[in-house]
Enzyme design. Structure first.
Site, PDB file in Angstrom:
ATOM      1  N   LYS A 196      10.195 -25.679  -6.145  1.00  0.00           N
ATOM      2  CA  LYS A 196      10.573 -27.046  -5.761  1.00  0.00           C
ATOM      3  C   LYS A 196      11.214 -26.969  -4.388  1.00  0.00           C
ATOM      4  CE  LYS A 196      11.540 -29.418 -10.066  1.00  0.00           C
ATOM      5  NZ  LYS A 196      12.682 -29.812 -10.865  1.00  0.00           N
ATOM      6  N   HIS A 204      20.942 -29.115  -1.473  1.00  0.00           N
ATOM      7  CA  HIS A 204      21.215 -27.684  -1.628  1.00  0.00           C
ATOM      8  C   HIS A 204      21.874 -27.096  -0.390  1.00  0.00           C
ATOM      9  CE1 HIS A 204      17.868 -27.825  -4.775  1.00  0.00           C
ATOM     10  NE2 HIS A 204      18.963 -27.484  -5.423  1.00  0.00           N
ATOM     11  N   HIS A 228      16.225 -28.768  -0.762  1.00  0.00           N
ATOM     12  CA  HIS A 228      16.488 -30.009  -0.021  1.00  0.00           C
ATOM     13  C   HIS A 228      17.898 -30.052   0.546  1.00  0.00           C
ATOM     14  CE1 HIS A 228      18.695 -31.629  -3.417  1.00  0.00           C
ATOM     15  NE2 HIS A 228      17.720 -31.224  -4.199  1.00  0.00           N
TER      16      HIS A 228
HETATM   17  N1  ARG Z   1      19.563 -25.334  -9.942  1.00  0.00           N
HETATM   18  C1  ARG Z   1      20.492 -26.417 -10.097  1.00  0.00           C
HETATM   19  C2  ARG Z   1      20.065 -27.618  -9.276  1.00  0.00           C
HETATM   20  O1  ARG Z   1      19.374 -27.467  -8.299  1.00  0.00           O
HETATM   21  C3  ARG Z   1      21.896 -26.057  -9.703  1.00  0.00           C
HETATM   22  C4  ARG Z   1      22.519 -24.946 -10.478  1.00  0.00           C
HETATM   23  C5  ARG Z   1      24.000 -25.060 -10.561  1.00  0.00           C
HETATM   24  N2  ARG Z   1      24.630 -23.965 -11.196  1.00  0.00           N
HETATM   25  C6  ARG Z   1      24.828 -23.802 -12.507  1.00  0.00           C
HETATM   26  N3  ARG Z   1      25.418 -22.726 -12.918  1.00  0.00           N
HETATM   27  N4  ARG Z   1      24.464 -24.715 -13.374  1.00  0.00           N
HETATM   28  O2  ARG Z   1      20.462 -28.727  -9.593  1.00  0.00           O
END
Ligand code: ARG
Length: 569
Positions: free
Chosen positions: A127, A133, A130
């Site tokens: 994905k 992030h 963006h």
């Molecule tokens: N991959 C997730 C996202 O893009 C964020 C992860 C955050 N960290 C966690 N330990 N849940 O929304």
């Protein structure tokens, strides 16, 4: 360095008979220099002493004995006792400290023996990476570097979103139409297209959806074909992400994402089952959080598959054991506030030592708003980060070309300036605030921006270069730096260590960003008020030495935020 607060606290203790540490904690640094260098707010003692603050101030002042080499003047203003330090002593102490520590100035051993896990960036593979992030990456990256500088044993983790039912779908799409897409050349864009296409088909055809679910199940069971394709998606995605991390000077010690915990969730479920609090609800297994005023935390879905939350719980167990963390910090958008509240609440049921449960901390941040919607796609915020960073560089190149057409290595400078602008913009306001993304504001060399800090740094470099030498600390006559503008710079220099300490106490890199602006501005007015080169040698040396320190701190500070400094611009 002589501890001025300590000196003042000692004098206050003698005058009041109260506990020194408590008195020391109350001592403030007034924002306005005309209120002295330190101030003691007497209202803090009003309850204990049962008197009005101005009265307390007068009474303490009558008994106060201060060392004149340290404090030259004491003044009462309302309920405050303001202390003026001996400028000469102060300047000398600051320069001496700098000389002793040089590049290490500002660091401390406050983190010795402490383990800090910082989780940041954590994009989802296949994905787009963006702009949301970007904030996690930049804020977390800065915290990582600052904790390290303060002596903490720091572990940076990229908790990749590399697991979940969507991979069952992408695998199915790839199986069907993989040949049609340039997945190798442009993995994320192409995989996204495949995902959108298969999703549509799933909506039309239940049969396909079942195949996708099957694929995910196979993936969970370690099926060779599914694992191979999944691994390929992951590798290709990481290759793309790493280009971005390189641009932003971001490092991780661990890339253990969600998939890493696929075989570590049974233990979580068992532990929760033992507490008797894991209950069935509509076929799913949940932890009820009504008492905590929250929606339930779903641990296992009705189809038997695990959840995002369960993987986070498994990660907590793993990190406690592997890193024995004092803190486990999650730099994740505030949209996930509820998720972390739930997970941290359920973590209390895992039978972990209190230390670990108390060490969990969500460090949330606000959204990014675009001033012009120009770059956004129809979904709104889905701007491709790499495009955005490249645009920052090309815009910076234009500005640099305009300002300094003869500059060598323009491309290299533009890279530092453009990326510095984006990073600084992201860090310059308190993280919880929404960030406004506007090219003109962030690239303004005169604003409170990254390029401004770089510009002042470059100025310190060129002054030193012109002089051709850096004077020795021992030869500096501190009297020369007692004018208001120079003294203001010295005071700001003295605040560096305390600034970094505040950053980690609040997990707030903006405190360092603001500090760099303040240091740049104070240097700028020092520079405008004082001639440096061409003065009498003694004067030149003192001012040159101040310039040298400012340049070094700006560089250290900017690097800690992930910003590189150009030598010219
Ligand atoms: N991959 C997730 C996202 O893009 C964020 C992860 C955050 N960290 C966690 N330990 N849940 O929304």
């Amino acid at each position: 360095m002589l501890d001025f607060k300590e000196e003042i606290a000692q004098a206050l203790q003698k005058a009041t008979g109260l506990e020194k540490e408590e008195l020391k904690n109350y001592i403030e640094v007034p924002k306005d220099a005309s209120m002295g260098d330190y101030a003691f707010p007497c209202f803090k003692l009003a309850k204990t002493l049962k008197k009005a603050p101005p009265m307390i101030a007068t009474e303490i002042n009558e008994k106060l004995e201060v060392n004149e080499n340290v404090i030259t003047k004491v003044e009462i203003v309302g309920g405050y006792i303001n202390f003026y330090v001996n400028n000469n002593t102060f300047i000398n102490e600051v320069l001496k400290e700098y000389d002793a520590k040089k590049e290490q100035y500002g660091n401390s051993n406050m983190g010795e023996g402490k383990n800090i896990v910082i989780e940041y960036s954590s994009p989802n593979i296949a994905k787009p990476f963006h702009i949301g992030h970007l904030r996690s990456t930049v804020i977390g990256g800065a915290l990582y570097k600052i904790y390290k500088f303060l002596g903490y044993n720091t572990i940076g983790i990229n908790h990749l979103g590399d697991y979940g039912t969507q991979f069952g779908k992408i695998i199915e799409g790839y199986k069907r139409w993989g040949e049609e897409y340039q997945v190798e050349e442009n993995p994320i864009d192409e995989l996204t297209k495949i995902y959108i296409r298969i999703n549509k088909l799933c909506e039309e055809d239940e049969e396909v959806l079942n195949l996708c679910r099957d694929n995910f199940k196979k993936l969970e069971e370690g099926d060779e074909y599914c694992t191979k394709i999944w691994q390929k998606f992951r590798d290709l995605s990481l290759k793309e992400f790493k280009r971005i991390y390189d641009m932003l000077n971001i490092n991780f010690d661990s890339w253990n994402g969600e998939a890493f915990y696929s075989d570590k969730m049974d233990e979580v479920i068992q532990k929760l089952e033992k507490t008797g609090k894991l209950v069935e609800s509509e076929g799913a297994k949940i932890i009820d959080l009504t008492e905590q005023n929250m929606a339930p935390c779903i641990i296992e879905k009705s189809n038997g598959s695990t959840t995002y939350a369960t993987r986070d719980l498994a990660a907590i167990l793993y990190r406690a054991r592997t890193y024995d963390f004092d803190k486990d910090i999650y730099v994740v958008a505030y949209e996930q506030n509820l998720h972390f509240k739930q997970v941290f609440e359920v973590a209390k049921l895992l039978g972990l030592d209190e230390k670990y449960v108390n060490g969990l901390e969500h460090v949330p941040f606000g959204m990014v708003r675009l001033k012009t919607g120009k770059m956004s796609t129809r979904e709104g915020t889905l701007i491709k980060l790499e495009d955005l960073l490249n645009e920052a560089i090309s815009r910076a190149l234009k500005v640099v070309e305009e300002k300094n057409p003869d500059l060598e290595n323009k491309e290299e400078v533009a890279k530092k300036v453009g990326l510095g602008a984006v990073i600084f913009n992201d860090l310059s306001n308190s993280r919880i605030k929404d960030e406004v993304f506007d090219w003109d504001t962030m690239l303004n060399f005169q604003g409170e921006t990254g390029p401004y800090v770089q510009y002042i740094y470059v100025r310190t470099k060129s002054v030193l270069e012109k002089a051709g030498y850096v004077p020795e600390y021992k030869e500096i006559n501190t009297n020369i730096l007692a004018d208001d503008a120079s003294y203001a710079v010295v005071k700001t220099i003295a605040n560096f260590a305390d600034t970094l300490k505040q950053v980690v106490e609040k997990n707030e890199p903006s405190i360092l960003a603001r500090y760099l602006i303040e240091l740049s501005q104070s240097f700028s007015s020092f520079y405008n008020n004082n001639k440096i080169i061409g003065e009498e040698k003694e004067v030149q040396d003192a001012r040159l030495y101040l310039t040298y320190i400012v340049g070094n701190i700006l560089k250290t500070g900017a690097n800690l935020l992930g910003i590189e400094m150009p030598d010219r611009m």
